[in-house]
Scaffold this active site. Structure first.
Site, short mmCIF file in Angstrom:
data_model
loop_
_atom_site.label_atom_id
_atom_site.label_comp_id
_atom_site.label_asym_id
_atom_site.label_seq_id
_atom_site.Cartn_x
_atom_site.Cartn_y
_atom_site.Cartn_z
N ASP A 550 0.91 -1.59 -0.11
CA ASP A 550 0.40 -0.21 0.02
C ASP A 550 0.76 1.64 0.19
O ASP A 550 0.39 2.24 -0.53
CB ASP A 550 -0.71 0.20 1.36
CG ASP A 550 -1.64 -1.03 1.19
OD1 ASP A 550 -2.92 -1.59 0.82
OD2 ASP A 550 -1.26 -2.28 1.28
N ILE A 552 3.93 1.97 -1.58
CA ILE A 552 4.29 2.15 -2.28
C ILE A 552 4.33 2.98 -3.44
O ILE A 552 4.31 3.94 -4.36
CB ILE A 552 4.52 0.65 -3.76
CG1 ILE A 552 5.39 0.72 -4.44
CG2 ILE A 552 2.90 0.93 -4.86
CD1 ILE A 552 6.03 -0.28 -5.24
N HIS A 592 -4.47 -0.94 4.43
CA HIS A 592 -3.02 -2.37 4.11
C HIS A 592 -3.32 -3.93 3.40
O HIS A 592 -3.63 -4.91 3.58
CB HIS A 592 -3.15 -2.89 5.95
CG HIS A 592 -2.15 -2.00 6.55
ND1 HIS A 592 -2.95 -0.85 7.23
CD2 HIS A 592 -1.24 -1.55 7.36
CE1 HIS A 592 -2.65 0.11 8.38
NE2 HIS A 592 -1.48 -0.34 8.11
#
Length: 803
Positions: A550, A552, A592
């Site tokens: 997430d 990134i 997440h």
């Protein structure tokens, strides 16, 4: 320490007398290129122009302190600097404007980037490294504002690694870490988060980088008061200034028209940074932009008459000229003669570049006109084809698009004809497109023999004593083998060092290999990727760890615009074999969830995207990538670190092939394709389906980009005649991409008895907790019922309705 101006009284010009006139020649040449370049855009010969006029003098000073082995990470106004290094000539400059596709004539990108984007070559023709210590280096420019900053951090950190890490063969890459990384940026772009993130990280790491801020008081049409607090970036950054008790930056401020002060400032900065590995920021003020931001608008529209008059009087070239005359370095007659000769030289370069750009097109046009003449004379539709031919003749300065378009349109009037003339035209079109398309499409990935997709598979090896261990142990021991095998390998990220990453896949490795090779970073994803790009550009083998998939998204611009395009935009002249390691899939919670795959496969074209189902396959991917030299994203399954796997005997050697799927279970009724954590659920459901008489074939995609280069999924579809892709991404995301690959590119539609279908997550982000996962992403019951529904539709008698 206060920020101080450097003045011309601080240094004598006597030692630089022999270079001064040469610098003036370069400044005038660069300015003349800018002026003529704008005219070429306004006449339509070039499409867009953004030039370095008004920034000539500080770039000359920077070039004087730039040494072999150093690297530049700059932006699109640094043409004077590149000319001063001797790697950009006026004719090159104009070929860049015209987008010439011949790399010999347009050495910066063979027409793939707009003018003003510069590069030097790091690679030989065979893809091996040049001796970067024997040349002055520029990493390949990109347009997004401040996007050059993250890469700068890694270019500088490489010097620190080479200075302090033993065992690396640095012969082509570093002279004991004495190289400096030089960054350039416009004052307005310092408002970007990437700039501040890089400045902070550079101060923390204490790496040898020098950032020059070219400050002309504007950003596009917007004055500095809208960009920067106090309208002064060096004032804003005073808190980063080093002192006797705290590491930080040396911050210098200098007027952009003061030649001797600029020379002194840049030499001072170079000495400080090069010897002590200290970052330096140079705020170059009182610069101008004589032609405005770009050819898309005139600065007279937004600058006051007073400002325009001030810029005219304080133009750095004008002030330089006055200083030369004042000091008696040259006479008025000498300078006029020099300026006249330079104007003639630049005009000649422009004319020659345009003629060289047109020459192959004109010759190709001549051949095509004759082909159209021939086919018109043999066709009942002669009048229509003759018009196309005449329209082509009327184009005095043809481009490739004209040639392709006119020839292909002619085919519409030849339907049903089978003449030799038509065959000749058809063959010409095919050959023209086959030759031309690679000029715009090659080198997205490596085209060399050692490309990652050519690395042979090495299967995991087991014996009777192979124990079952947590997946993280397999990763840890494999990384241990890699770090021992490759001294140039290093890994860094949030929690990667001291605790050995959040899942202990690097447990104990920092203690064994040191804090520079297995390192913690701050919470700053964009510059973690930037570190990796810069380190890789300088011959190291970095693994940049993004803690969760997430996160990134913080780095997606750097990954997409810089790393993924590097080989393409340099026509294979630079490479950055960065491995990005992260973890995702099916963790619970909106932020997440780790399933942004649809976005990644589209935004990261030019990188491998690998999705191993377990840690043995993940380890194999890392080993494969280390044998090659291309960038990749490896996404480990977050819920697999504590799952037991048999431990291979050949860790460090096993290789998972890239672009190859794996059939987990053979079957005859339907092909089920998935990857990552969802694949485990699919595999379990396949066993349940047996109980109702459905024999499903289960295939692990493993590699999303590239996907299934051997077309093994097609072979499965030929057997089962049905296809379901199961994916936890949103509808229309990665699953749609995979269906297109199989049905359209592989031709799977020919063998389907049922419509190809997808089963994905919901449109929304996954809700929290176990129930949130169950009702947000494909679960076992969803998969079972979807497969059963497909079988019911084709054979309701054997598979009566479930509900």
């Amino acid at each position: 320490m206060d920020v101080k101006f450097q003045t011309s009284e601080d240094i004598s010009f006597d030692d630089f007398r022999t270079q001064i006139l040469k610098d003036y020649e370069i400044a005038v040449t660069s300015r003349e290129c800018s002026l003529l370049g704008r005219r070429e855009v306004l006449t339509g010969k070039a499409k867009f122009g953004i030039f370095g006029d008004g920034k000539e003098l500080p770039q000359l000073a920077m070039a004087r302190s730039f040494k072999n082995g150093d690297f530049r990470s700059g932006y699109y106004r640094d043409q004077t600097f590149m000319m001063a290094l001797g790697v950009l000539k006026p004719k090159d400059f104009f070929h860049g404007l015209y987008a010439t596709t011949n790399i010999e004539q347009e050495p910066m990108s063979a027409g793939r980037q707009m003018g003003g984007h510069f590069v030097t070559y790091s690679l030989n023709e065979d893809g091996s490294w040049k001796d970067l210590t024997a040349q002055k280096n520029s990493s390949a420019d990109i347009s997004p504002t401040a996007a050059q900053m993250p890469r700068l951090l890694g270019l500088a950190q490489a010097s620190k690694i080479y200075r302090h890490v033993r065992g690396i063969d640095a012969r082509k890459f570093s002279n004991k870490g004495n190289e400096v990384a030089w960054g350039t940026i416009g004052n307005a772009s310092t408002s970007e988060g990437l700039f501040f993130e890089t400045v902070n990280a550079g101060g923390v790491l204490q790496v040898p980088m020098i950032i020059s801020v070219w400050d002309d008081d504007y950003g596009i049409s917007v004055p500095a008061k809208h960009h920067t607090t106090k309208e002064n970036i060096s004032e804003v950054l005073k808190g980063f200034q080093r002192d006797e008790n705290n590491a930080g930056y040396e911050i210098l401020k200098v007027k952009g028209w003061d030649y001797t002060a600029l020379i002194h400032t840049y030499e001072n900065a170079s000495d400080i940074s090069r010897e002590s590995h200290i970052p330096v920021l140079i705020h170059v003020v009182e610069l101008t932009q004589p032609q405005g931001h770009s050819t898309s608008g005139s600065h007279e529209r937004y600058k006051t008459e007073e400002r325009l008059e001030w810029e005219k009087e304080n133009d750095c070239n004008k002030r330089f000229r006055e200083w030369i005359l004042e000091k008696g370095i040259a006479t008025e007659e000498d300078l006029k003669a020099t300026e006249k000769a330079i104007k003639r030289e630049v005009r000649t370069a422009k004319k020659e570049a345009w003629a060289e750009f047109l020459e192959p097109h004109k010759e190709t046009k001549r051949i095509l006109v004759q082909l159209l003449e021939n086919v018109a004379n043999s066709s009942p539709n002669k009048a229509f084809i003759t018009k196309i031919k005449n329209d082509l003749i009327a184009i005095e300065e043809p481009i490739k698009k004209d040639l392709a378009s006119k020839s292909r349109r002619a085919l519409r009037y030849l339907l049903g004809e089978t003449t030799a003339e038509k065959n000749a035209l058809t063959q010409w079109i095919s050959e023209f497109l086959e030759e031309t398309q690679p000029k715009y499409s090659s080198h997205l990935f490596s085209e060399l023999a050692n490309k990652a997709t050519n690395i042979s598979e090495v299967r995991p090896e087991y014996d009777g004593t192979s124990e079952k261990v947590d997946g993280r142990i397999i990763l840890r021991d494999n990384f241990d083998a890699l770090f021992d095998k490759y001294p140039e390998a290093l890994i860094f990220g949030e929690d990667s060092g001291t605790i050995g990453d959040v899942n202990q896949g690097l447990e104990g490795l920092q203690k064994k290999y040191g804090a520079l090779r297995v390192a913690d970073t701050g919470i700053r994803e964009a510059t973690i990727i930037g570190q990796g790009i810069g380190l890789a550009l300088r011959g190291l083998r970095p693994i940049a760890e993004i803690q969760y998939l997430d996160y990134i998204l913080y780095a997606i611009q750097t990954l997409s615009d810089d790393l993924a395009t590097l080989m393409y935009r340099t026509l294979g002249k630079q490479k950055a074999p960065l491995i990005v390691r992260t973890r995702g899939h099916r963790l619970e919670g909106i932020w997440h969830s780790g399933s942004q795959m649809g976005g990644l496969i589209h935004l990261l074209r030019g990188m491998y995207i690998l999705v191993p189902r377990d840690m043995t396959r993940a380890a194999g991917f890392y080993n494969t990538l280390m044998k090659s030299d291309e960038p990749a994203l490896v996404i480990e399954s977050l819920n697999g670190y504590r799952l037991k796997e048999p431990k291979p005997n050949n860790l460090g050697e096993l290789c998972t092939p890239i672009g190859v799927v794996e059939t987990i279970k053979e079957g005859r009724d339907i092909t089920l394709l998935s990857y990552g954590s969802t694949l485990r659920i699919v595999t379990q459901v396949a066993q349940d389906l047996k109980e109702v008489g459905i024999d499903a074939e289960v295939i692990d995609a493993q590699s999303l980009m590239p996907f299934d280069i051997d077309h093994d999924v097609l072979k499965s579809v030929k057997k089962t005649n049905r296809l379901l892709v199961i994916d936890e991404d949103v509808p229309g995301g990665c699953s749609a991409y995979l269906v297109q690959e199989i049905v359209e590119k592989q031709g799977g539609y020919k063998y389907l008895d049922s419509a190809p279908q997808t089963l994905t997550g919901k449109d929304h982000r996954p809700a929290y907790a176990t129930d949130g996962d169950y009702f947000s992403k494909p679960n076992a019951e969803d998969i079972f019922e979807k497969v059963y529904e497909i079988m019911h539709e084709s054979n309701p008698q054997d598979y009566p309705s479930l509900r």
